[in-house]
Motif scaffolding. Structure first.
Motif, PDB file in Angstrom:
ATOM      1  N   PHE A  44       0.829  -1.206   0.000  1.00 22.89           N
ATOM      2  CA  PHE A  44       0.000   0.000   0.000  1.00 22.89           C
ATOM      3  C   PHE A  44       0.866   1.260   0.000  1.00 22.89           C
ATOM      4  N   PHE A  47       0.274   3.793   4.160  1.00 20.58           N
ATOM      5  CA  PHE A  47       0.216   2.867   5.290  1.00 20.58           C
ATOM      6  C   PHE A  47       0.086   3.672   6.566  1.00 20.58           C
ATOM      7  N   GLU A  87      -8.055   1.213  -2.310  1.00 23.33           N
ATOM      8  CA  GLU A  87      -7.058   0.431  -3.039  1.00 23.33           C
ATOM      9  C   GLU A  87      -5.622   0.771  -2.630  1.00 23.33           C
ATOM     10  N   ASN A  88      -5.401   1.983  -2.134  1.00 18.75           N
ATOM     11  CA  ASN A  88      -4.018   2.372  -1.823  1.00 18.75           C
ATOM     12  C   ASN A  88      -3.815   2.810  -0.374  1.00 18.75           C
ATOM     13  N   THR A  89      -4.815   2.588   0.474  1.00 25.10           N
ATOM     14  CA  THR A  89      -4.700   3.004   1.881  1.00 25.10           C
ATOM     15  C   THR A  89      -5.006   1.834   2.818  1.00 25.10           C
ATOM     16  N   LEU A  90      -4.040   1.503   3.664  1.00 27.39           N
ATOM     17  CA  LEU A  90      -4.215   0.452   4.675  1.00 27.39           C
ATOM     18  C   LEU A  90      -4.099   1.077   6.055  1.00 27.39           C
ATOM     19  N   THR A 116      -8.886   0.021   3.451  1.00 31.06           N
ATOM     20  CA  THR A 116      -8.540  -1.362   3.779  1.00 31.06           C
ATOM     21  C   THR A 116      -8.008  -1.372   5.208  1.00 31.06           C
TER      22      THR A 116
END
Length: 440
Positions: A44, A47, A87-90, A116
């Motif tokens: 990701f 993060f 889709e790009n953030t955890l 996510t």
């Protein structure tokens, strides 16, 4: 970096697109935070990590966070510039047990689906049991353990080709050649000394200094024994007493927990210490092995609760308690030293790490068998006997066990230091290191 098999599970889950939130449970100091951080940062662009224990001791931003909107608001104060798309953030919620209400909130975060998520913690079994609204259907809980022997081999330079070759020989019931056997046994004995706690393994790899390894193990052991903050002082003392008795219980013939020995009081029963046992097991710092007198598949249906064995979660901690800095007892396989407790502990930790529930056979007239595991292929039970000495062919209880037609045993196993794999009737003799392939 240490190779951890759970990293593949974490990666697959995060890539799957599932709405369920992965919840990684396990004892402290087994590497949960490190491996989640490593995988998360690889996958990701954004993060975000929030440690709830640190928050509870500091600003307490999340202490009263009950809604999704409030959660996002608090996270935005820490990392608003990294809150992009799903889709790009955890968002990694670490040590979630510090705020049990956040376990309930996971359900609504999963439903909202704006980012996510992944979470980790310890004592999650107890925390979930005390949570008014368990987020069933919204979480996937997995347990992480210290490095198992296979992971220790990778840490010491073994590669996939070697491990795959060993696995094939195990599946075909073939022996390793003498040179390879000697190499694996040497690493196995070092694993008995070092164990699988990441800090201890990293220290061993970097310095090869057993005194430093023992210092780390003692620190973690003391931390485990002292960490029972959720209970009052009386309960804390009882938990510590049960935990401290585990190594001495291992030196007894039966190796069982004896309720009256915990406080030295007659009349005490297992029911008096149910919370203490539950804490040690749920915290992941002790492994429990339940007695079975009628071994039918599945074993959980006939497990007893009052004849309990407890093992430490790490064989290195145990060998440090028993032998201190003297490594020769294990490395030289000294005949006068009984390594039974150490061998039984390493088998318990391997079986648990590979997904097996732990049981043992107890029969007053026919004796005991060290371990029983469910054999899902044959829908029967597989007995396992562990031998640290040279009398590995002497096992009367196992003989009676496999001959009992009521049990429908297809195959029993004896694990020892011997290189040769052999089959005698229903009993298979295997080198001790092949326990690494007993997968559930």
């Amino acid at each position: 970096m240490l190779f951890r098999k759970i990293s593949a599970l974490i990666e697959d889950h995060l890539k799957s697109g599932t709405e369920k939130i992965l919840l990684v449970d396990g004892a402290r100091q087994v590497g949960k935070t490190y491996i989640i951080r490593y995988v998360g940062q690889q996958l990701f662009q954004n993060f975000i990590e929030v440690n709830m224990v640190e928050d509870s001791l500091g600003s307490r931003l999340f202490a009263n966070t009950k809604t999704v909107e409030d959660f996002y608001l608090q996270v935005s104060m820490l990392a608003g510039d990294r809150m992009k798309e799903r889709e790009n953030t955890l968002i990694f919620i670490d040590e979630i047990q510090a705020y049990p209400h956040l376990l309930t909130l996971l359900k609504f975060l999963a439903q909202d689906g704006r980012f996510t998520y992944i979470a980790s913690g310890s004592l999650l079994g107890i925390t979930l049991a005390e949570t008014p609204s368990i987020p069933m259907g919204s979480i996937r809980k997995v347990r992480m353990f210290p490095l198992d022997f296979e992971e220790f081999l990778f840490a010491n330079g073994m590669n996939d080709l070697v491990i795959a070759s060993m696995r094939k020989k195990f599946e075909r019931l073939e022996s390793l050649d003498q040179a390879m056997h000697d190499k694996i046994m040497d690493l196995f004995r070092k694993y008995l000394l070092v164990g699988g706690l990441p800090d201890a393994v990293n220290s061993y790899l970097a310095e090869k200094n057993i005194q430093r390894v023992r210092e780390i193990q003692r620190e973690i052991h003391d931390y485990y024994a002292a960490d029972a903050s959720r209970y009052d002082e009386e309960r804390k003392l009882q938990i510590r007493r049960v935990y401290d008795l585990i190594p001495s219980n291992m030196e007894n013939k039966k190796k069982r927990v004896v309720a009256k020995d915990i406080e030295g009081k007659k009349g005490k029963t297992f029911a008096d210490y149910q919370d203490e046992f539950e804490y040690l097991i749920s915290a992941g710092i002790a492994l429990h092995v339940q007695a079975v007198s009628n071994p039918v598949f599945p074993l959980i249906e006939s497990a007893g609760k009052n004849l309990l064995k407890l093992y430490l979660n790490d064989v290195g901690i145990l060998s440090g308690i028993l032998y201190g800095n003297n490594i020769r007892a294990i490395l030289d396989d000294v005949r006068s030293v009984n390594l039974g407790a150490v061998y039984e502990t390493v088998v318990a930790t391997e079986l648990a790490a590979h997904g097996h529930r732990l049981f043992y056979y107890d029969n007053r007239s026919k004796g005991e068998v060290d371990y029983l595991v469910d054999d899902y292929d044959s829908l029967s039970v597989a007995p396992i006997e562990v031998k640290s000495g040279r009398d590995y062919t002497i096992h009367s209880a196992l003989n009676s066990f496999v001959k009992n037609e009521d049990y429908h045993i297809k195959r029993g196993y004896v694990l020892s230091n011997e290189r040769e794999v052999s089959v005698k009737g229903k009993i298979v003799y295997l080198p001790i290191y092949y326990i690494m392939f007993f997968q559930n």
